[in-house]
Design a protein around this motif. Sequence first.
Motif: not given
Length: 157
Positions: A55, A80-81, A92-95, A97-98
Amino acid sequence: MHNWEKKSAERQKVYKQYLQRADKNKVLKELPALHEEAFSNINCLQCANCCKNYSPRFKTPDIKRISKHLKMRESDFIETYLRVDEDGDFVVKSTPCPFLGANNFCTIYDQRPSDCQRFPYTDEDVFIKRQQLTLKNSGFCPITYYVLEKLLSTHEK
C-alpha cells in the motif's frame, strides 16, 4: 526479463553492496534515462505487484483529493478504505488495493496517491538515499530490478 524474481532474490547482497558504494551523483545522473528505458520495456499493467501486495501512504492531500473525487466525506473514505500502519501512516486496509480494477487498471488513476505516482522511485534520489526501500522494491518490481541490473552492468566493467 525471464525469471527476474528469482534472479533478484539471488542478487540482493550484490545490490546492497552496490548501493552502499555507488557514486551517488553519477547514479542520479543516470537514473532518468534508465527509468525511461525500463518503462518503455516493461508494462506495469502486466504486473501490478505493487498494487496487489503493498500500500502507498495516503497523505492528507491524497485523502482530500480522492474522497472528493469519489464524492465521499473524508471520514467515510478513511473508515471505508484505510487503516493506520505501524509508522502512523494511512494505508489501505486490505490487499490487493481496493482501487485496482480489471486488467490491472487503477480506478482512481488520475487521483492516485503521490506515492503511487512516484513509485518505484527509479528517477529520483529516493532510489539511492533509501537503500532498504530500493532493495525491497527490487524483489517485487521488475522496473527496480531492471534499473539495478543496468546500473550494475555499466559500473562493473
